[in-house]
Design a protein around this motif. Structure first.
Motif, PDB file in Angstrom:
ATOM      1  N   GLN A 126      26.707  38.081  23.603  1.00 46.18           N
ATOM      2  CA  GLN A 126      27.081  36.960  24.467  1.00 46.18           C
ATOM      3  C   GLN A 126      28.472  37.165  25.056  1.00 46.18           C
ATOM      4  OE1 GLN A 126      29.596  34.536  23.667  1.00 46.18           O
ATOM      5  NE2 GLN A 126      29.237  33.357  25.542  1.00 46.18           N
ATOM      6  N   GLY A 127      29.441  37.549  24.207  1.00 49.06           N
ATOM      7  CA  GLY A 127      30.792  37.779  24.695  1.00 49.06           C
ATOM      8  C   GLY A 127      30.863  38.932  25.670  1.00 49.06           C
ATOM      9  N   MET A 128      30.113  40.006  25.370  1.00 43.72           N
ATOM     10  CA  MET A 128      30.121  41.172  26.244  1.00 43.72           C
ATOM     11  C   MET A 128      29.538  40.840  27.616  1.00 43.72           C
ATOM     12  SD  MET A 128      28.573  44.979  25.520  1.00 43.72           S
ATOM     13  CE  MET A 128      26.872  44.423  25.419  1.00 43.72           C
ATOM     14  N   THR A 129      28.479  40.022  27.640  1.00 47.96           N
ATOM     15  CA  THR A 129      27.814  39.700  28.907  1.00 47.96           C
ATOM     16  C   THR A 129      28.589  38.676  29.721  1.00 47.96           C
ATOM     17  OG1 THR A 129      25.667  40.120  27.854  1.00 47.96           O
ATOM     18  CG2 THR A 129      25.660  38.912  29.934  1.00 47.96           C
ATOM     19  N   VAL A 130      28.861  37.519  29.113  1.00 52.31           N
ATOM     20  CA  VAL A 130      29.429  36.389  29.856  1.00 52.31           C
ATOM     21  C   VAL A 130      30.918  36.576  30.124  1.00 52.31           C
ATOM     22  CG1 VAL A 130      29.820  33.908  29.809  1.00 52.31           C
ATOM     23  CG2 VAL A 130      27.673  34.836  28.960  1.00 52.31           C
ATOM     24  N   ASN A 131      31.661  37.007  29.108  1.00 59.59           N
ATOM     25  CA  ASN A 131      33.112  37.124  29.260  1.00 59.59           C
ATOM     26  C   ASN A 131      33.575  38.536  29.588  1.00 59.59           C
ATOM     27  OD1 ASN A 131      33.444  34.377  28.517  1.00 59.59           O
ATOM     28  ND2 ASN A 131      33.233  34.929  26.373  1.00 59.59           N
ATOM     29  N   ASN A 135      33.080  39.059  34.403  1.00 61.45           N
ATOM     30  CA  ASN A 135      34.428  39.165  34.960  1.00 61.45           C
ATOM     31  C   ASN A 135      34.702  40.539  35.549  1.00 61.45           C
ATOM     32  OD1 ASN A 135      34.914  36.551  34.125  1.00 61.45           O
ATOM     33  ND2 ASN A 135      35.863  37.151  32.202  1.00 61.45           N
ATOM     34  N   THR A 136      34.040  41.561  35.003  1.00 62.22           N
ATOM     35  CA  THR A 136      34.275  42.919  35.481  1.00 62.22           C
ATOM     36  C   THR A 136      33.588  43.177  36.823  1.00 62.22           C
ATOM     37  OG1 THR A 136      34.414  43.699  33.201  1.00 62.22           O
ATOM     38  CG2 THR A 136      34.063  45.362  34.884  1.00 62.22           C
ATOM     39  N   TYR A 290      34.443  44.865  29.132  1.00 64.83           N
ATOM     40  CA  TYR A 290      35.382  45.422  30.107  1.00 64.83           C
ATOM     41  C   TYR A 290      35.303  46.941  30.130  1.00 64.83           C
ATOM     42  CZ  TYR A 290      37.806  41.086  31.300  1.00 64.83           C
ATOM     43  OH  TYR A 290      38.112  39.849  31.801  1.00 64.83           O
ATOM     44  N   LEU A 291      35.244  47.559  28.953  1.00 63.57           N
ATOM     45  CA  LEU A 291      35.221  49.022  28.891  1.00 63.57           C
ATOM     46  C   LEU A 291      33.923  49.588  29.459  1.00 63.57           C
ATOM     47  CD1 LEU A 291      36.810  49.585  25.354  1.00 63.57           C
ATOM     48  CD2 LEU A 291      37.877  49.956  27.578  1.00 63.57           C
ATOM     49  N   VAL A 292      32.790  49.055  28.964  1.00 59.69           N
ATOM     50  CA  VAL A 292      31.492  49.563  29.400  1.00 59.69           C
ATOM     51  C   VAL A 292      31.232  49.201  30.854  1.00 59.69           C
ATOM     52  CG1 VAL A 292      29.004  49.497  28.963  1.00 59.69           C
ATOM     53  CG2 VAL A 292      30.596  49.463  27.049  1.00 59.69           C
ATOM     54  N   GLY A 293      31.572  47.952  31.239  1.00 57.43           N
ATOM     55  CA  GLY A 293      31.374  47.531  32.623  1.00 57.43           C
ATOM     56  C   GLY A 293      32.200  48.360  33.589  1.00 57.43           C
ATOM     57  N   GLY A 294      33.461  48.652  33.212  1.00 64.10           N
ATOM     58  CA  GLY A 294      34.288  49.494  34.058  1.00 64.10           C
ATOM     59  C   GLY A 294      33.728  50.901  34.205  1.00 64.10           C
ATOM     60  N   MET A 295      33.128  51.420  33.128  1.00 62.86           N
ATOM     61  CA  MET A 295      32.517  52.742  33.183  1.00 62.86           C
ATOM     62  C   MET A 295      31.324  52.748  34.138  1.00 62.86           C
ATOM     63  SD  MET A 295      30.923  54.887  29.993  1.00 62.86           S
ATOM     64  CE  MET A 295      29.619  53.667  29.746  1.00 62.86           C
ATOM     65  N   PHE A 296      30.518  51.696  34.094  1.00 62.07           N
ATOM     66  CA  PHE A 296      29.360  51.623  34.993  1.00 62.07           C
ATOM     67  C   PHE A 296      29.788  51.477  36.448  1.00 62.07           C
ATOM     68  CE2 PHE A 296      26.692  49.835  31.295  1.00 62.07           C
ATOM     69  CZ  PHE A 296      26.260  51.105  30.964  1.00 62.07           C
ATOM     70  N   ILE A 322      23.594  47.655  35.507  1.00 68.45           N
ATOM     71  CA  ILE A 322      23.112  48.378  34.321  1.00 68.45           C
ATOM     72  C   ILE A 322      23.442  47.620  33.043  1.00 68.45           C
ATOM     73  CG2 ILE A 322      23.292  50.515  33.005  1.00 68.45           C
ATOM     74  CD1 ILE A 322      23.868  52.005  35.544  1.00 68.45           C
ATOM     75  N   GLY A 323      24.660  47.088  32.959  1.00 74.08           N
ATOM     76  CA  GLY A 323      25.070  46.381  31.752  1.00 74.08           C
ATOM     77  C   GLY A 323      24.195  45.182  31.442  1.00 74.08           C
ATOM     78  N   PHE A 324      23.784  44.457  32.477  1.00 70.40           N
ATOM     79  CA  PHE A 324      22.953  43.269  32.261  1.00 70.40           C
ATOM     80  C   PHE A 324      21.555  43.649  31.782  1.00 70.40           C
ATOM     81  CE2 PHE A 324      26.214  41.942  35.264  1.00 70.40           C
ATOM     82  CZ  PHE A 324      26.667  40.782  34.649  1.00 70.40           C
ATOM     83  N   LEU A 325      21.030  44.755  32.283  1.00 70.13           N
ATOM     84  CA  LEU A 325      19.726  45.215  31.784  1.00 70.13           C
ATOM     85  C   LEU A 325      19.802  45.556  30.304  1.00 70.13           C
ATOM     86  CD1 LEU A 325      18.259  47.555  34.573  1.00 70.13           C
ATOM     87  CD2 LEU A 325      17.583  45.212  34.000  1.00 70.13           C
ATOM     88  N   GLY A 326      20.842  46.303  29.906  1.00 70.83           N
ATOM     89  CA  GLY A 326      20.985  46.679  28.501  1.00 70.83           C
ATOM     90  C   GLY A 326      21.212  45.487  27.603  1.00 70.83           C
TER      91      GLY A 326
END
Length: 734
Positions: A126-131, A135-136, A290-296, A322-326
């Motif tokens: 939840q934190g990774m997706t929403v926050n 934001n990324t 932030y880290l994974v989203g920035g990489m994508f 990609i992040g939202f699918l995962g």
């Protein structure tokens, strides 16, 4: 002494008579450990109501100090072979599984640690997706679907709107229902929201960059498509809003029912630690996002397609989807084991018996209504539940204190990177990285440390509120660091004239004789740092006529810049893309005290949450958390960024010009930004300190004789009955 009748004559006992403990308690190991559903009493003869063991029998905690079902590996196999089933006081199954499918291997996870693991994964997602992801990628979504800033703001706000709409319903009915099912379905809905959020990528055509031409060099193409009609792709904002709405609906049970489910199934002393671990996972989620989203975002959105622009180009759109699918697929998977958990974990009933109430005592005694087993099961009781919470001043002021802290956290998370970017003249990515280095150890460490301190010192409710007060005062003192600031880097036409003199009347003047013939547009903001250590609005405003094919330190180099003076040699100088590097000597001090502010702000979060759970009756815990989340979101989380943003905008020196319309702020005055941040921080910290003081003064704990063993517990500083070996009388015939 009357003994219970064994109706089955097997190891699964069913008592039908009321136990009378007018004589000494039976020996340990006696069958009377099982709870009687018919009598409403536990095996020790202690009436059970609202999770409080009533006094009136000799040492009921002594004979209930051991688990109802032994969890040692050696005994577990024997119990299953003899036909013992996990059954609660009301007779429901306590085995982990789905319907009739309850394989023995799943029972290894049917523990408080197993629940904690799956809930931590859910809160992390939840934190990774929403926050994190949201934001990324929000800038990329704006660019891809031609959205305005206020439209992307509506997308972000849809999460909080959904949470506020659902909180009352979920916390009230879910609190009196099967919590794991509510949690599991919530995580599943959250996963569907993530998949829906990624859907527009697959339903639209391929993204076409409008132009890869150099824009911004003196004499180059300065035209911008200002008159372009609004794109039909902007209608996809409603799909994004619906996805965020599902995120909000799905996450609602997680931080209300999830917290109370953990609290109900572990010993009271350990509850703050479990909740702290749960919230720490939720804080680490955004960091990973932030880290994974920035990489994508470094991958082009149309994967496998050759493109002539780089990620630094303003026309670049990364693979935001990609992040939202995962995350969506992971949420769907993690919801399956959560749905399999029972309403109560095996052995949890003993913690309910041992729990000592610390609920605030209302003068008219209306708090006793919540002790009724039938209270809160119908909609008719909803107004009375709200009224009981409104009569609890400790709960009210804890909610208000939480709202002030949430305002600071929301404002800090939104504008913290912007503050660092302006003070230290960093790029947006560098500022986000710096802020991540601050938040992960300070926020995550503070959250876990807060729960650890409550457990370590075995604090009761009043002591927990005092700990929150101490943390708030500490962060209040640390926030005074914003009295100092770093000076602005000199910027031609913004902080000074092109010849180095002061701006007349503080008015902007981006045009000078050196760039008058370039036809520079204010819409094209691309700061460069001249070889004279002065920043310029763009290569065009620096009078640069050529772009070097070779990079310097990974950055573009512009040549023949007529506005840039060489230090020792005559003729035009050159400039590098990006801002000039700040050499502010106050950077370590500012970062250190910002770390302290974040640490103590998050340090009080778990103690404040624990105090909220303790100051209300057991049956109102989930509902109280729901009401608290509504107050925190409506008074803190939603208006917090708006309040901080409006304060910080007052310090803006240079606004974006979007074809004649004012956009976002490009350059802030650092001294004014620090001053306004200090004012906002002091106001909310003083309010938070005041609310914690009032909550502590108005808190009225139950009298010591209201629960068995409370005198013993008070000697070691907590309201929990300590587990110890029972002091048994000599054997006698029963």
């Amino acid at each position: 002494m009357a003994m219970p009748q064994n109706s089955t004559r097997e190891n699964g006992f069913c008592f039908t008579q009321t136990l009378d403990f007018s004589h000494p308690s039976p020996r340990p190991g006696n069958a009377s450990r099982t709870f009687s559903a018919a009598s409403g009493q536990d095996a020790c003869g202690t009436p059970v109501s609202n999770g409080i063991a009533s006094s009136g029998v000799p040492s009921p905690s002594d004979s209930c100090a051991e688990p109802l079902c032994s969890t040692t590996p050696g005994e577990e196999e024997t119990q299953f072979e003899e036909g013992i089933k996990y059954v609660s006081a009301e007779g429901e199954e306590l085995a982990c599984g789905w319907g009739g499918f309850t394989p023995g291997c799943l029972q290894l996870c049917n523990t408080s640690k197993g629940v904690l693991f799956f809930l931590c994964v859910a809160s992390f997602l939840q934190g990774m997706t929403v926050n994190g992801f949201i934001n990324t990628v929000i800038t990329s979504i704006e660019r891809r679907f031609d959205l305005r800033s206020y439209q992307s703001g509506l997308i972000a706000s849809s999460y909080d709107i959904a949470a506020c709409v659902c909180l009352t319903f979920v916390s009230y009915f879910g609190g009196n229902g099967h919590k794991p099912r509510w949690l599991g379905w919530g995580v599943l809905v959250m996963g569907l929201g993530s998949l829906l959020f990624a859907l527009p990528h697959f339903t639209t055509g391929q993204y076409e960059a409008r132009s890869a031409a150099e824009v911004g060099v003196c004499g180059g193409n300065q035209s911008l498509p200002c008159s372009q009609a609004a794109s039909s792709l902007s209608g996809y904002r409603f799909v994004f809003m619906l996805g965020q709405f599902l995120h909000g609906m799905g996450a609602t049970p997680l931080y209300t029912l999830g917290v109370t489910y953990l609290d109900e199934n572990v010993k009271t002393n350990y509850s703050p630690v479990y909740i702290a671990v749960f919230y720490t996972a939720a804080i680490l989620g955004p960091a990973a996002g932030y880290l994974v989203g920035g990489m994508f975002l470094n991958i082009y959105t149309e994967i496998g397609r050759e493109i002539g622009i780089s990620p630094e180009n303003t026309l670049w759109v990364g693979a935001w989807w990609i992040g939202f699918l995962g995350a969506g697929a992971a949420s769907l998977l993690i919801s399956i084991p959560i749905l399999g958990y029972p309403q109560r974990l095996p052995g949890s009933q003993r913690y309910i018996v041992m729990r000592v109430s610390e609920a605030h005592q209302i003068k008219d005694g209306s708090h006793k209504k919540a002790s009724d087993p039938d209270f809160g099961k119908t909609v008719k009781d909803l107004p009375r539940s709200v009224l009981l919470l409104l009569k609890n001043p400790t709960f009210i002021f804890l909610c208000l204190a939480g709202a002030t802290e949430a305002t600071l956290i929301a404002g800090m998370s939104t504008f913290g990177p912007k503050f660092l970017e302006s003070q230290f003249s960093l790029s947006a990515s560098e500022a986000a990285t710096f802020f991540g280095y601050l938040v992960v150890p300070a926020g995550g460490g503070g959250t876990f440390l807060g729960g650890f301190l409550v457990n370590k010192f075995k604090l009761r409710c009043s002591g927990i509120i005092k700990l929150c007060l101490l943390c708030t005062v500490s962060s209040l003192l640390a926030i005074l660091i914003f009295f100092i600031h770093c000076p602005n880097m000199p910027m031609a036409g913004v902080t000074q004239m092109y010849d180095g003199s002061a701006l007349p009347g503080g008015h902007l003047n981006l045009t000078a004789a050196c760039n008058a013939k370039c036809g520079c547009l204010q819409e094209t903001y691309s700061p460069v740092c001249g070889s004279d250590d002065i920043m310029y609005y763009s290569p065009c405003h620096a009078g640069c006529k050529k772009v070097s094919e070779k990079l310097r330190n990974g950055k573009k180099v512009y040549r023949e810049c007529s506005c840039v003076n060489r230090t020792f040699l005559p003729g035009p100088g050159d400039a590098e893309a990006g801002k000039c590097t700040s050499s502010c000597a106050k950077r370590p001090l500012l970062l250190c005290f910002m770390f302290v502010v974040i640490l103590f702000t998050f340090l009080s979060s778990i103690p404040a949450l624990t105090a909220t759970l303790r100051c209300v009756s057991d049956r109102q815990r989930s509902f109280a958390l729901g009401i608290q989340w509504i107050v925190v979101r409506t008074l803190g989380g939603i208006p917090g960024p708006i309040a901080f943003g409006s304060m910080i905008d007052k310090s803006c020196l240079l606004w974006q010009d979007q074809c004649g319309e004012q956009g976002s702020c490009y350059v802030y005055q650092n001294s004014a930004m620090s001053r306004y941040t200090l004012i906002a921080g002091l106001v909310y910290k003083v309010l938070g300190t005041t609310f914690f003081i009032v909550a502590c003064l108005l808190y009225k704990p139950p009298p010591p004789e209201s629960a068995p063993g409370s005198s013993d517990a008070s000697q070691n500083g907590n309201g929990d009955l300590q587990e110890h070996k029972p002091s048994l009388p000599a054997e006698e015939d029963i």
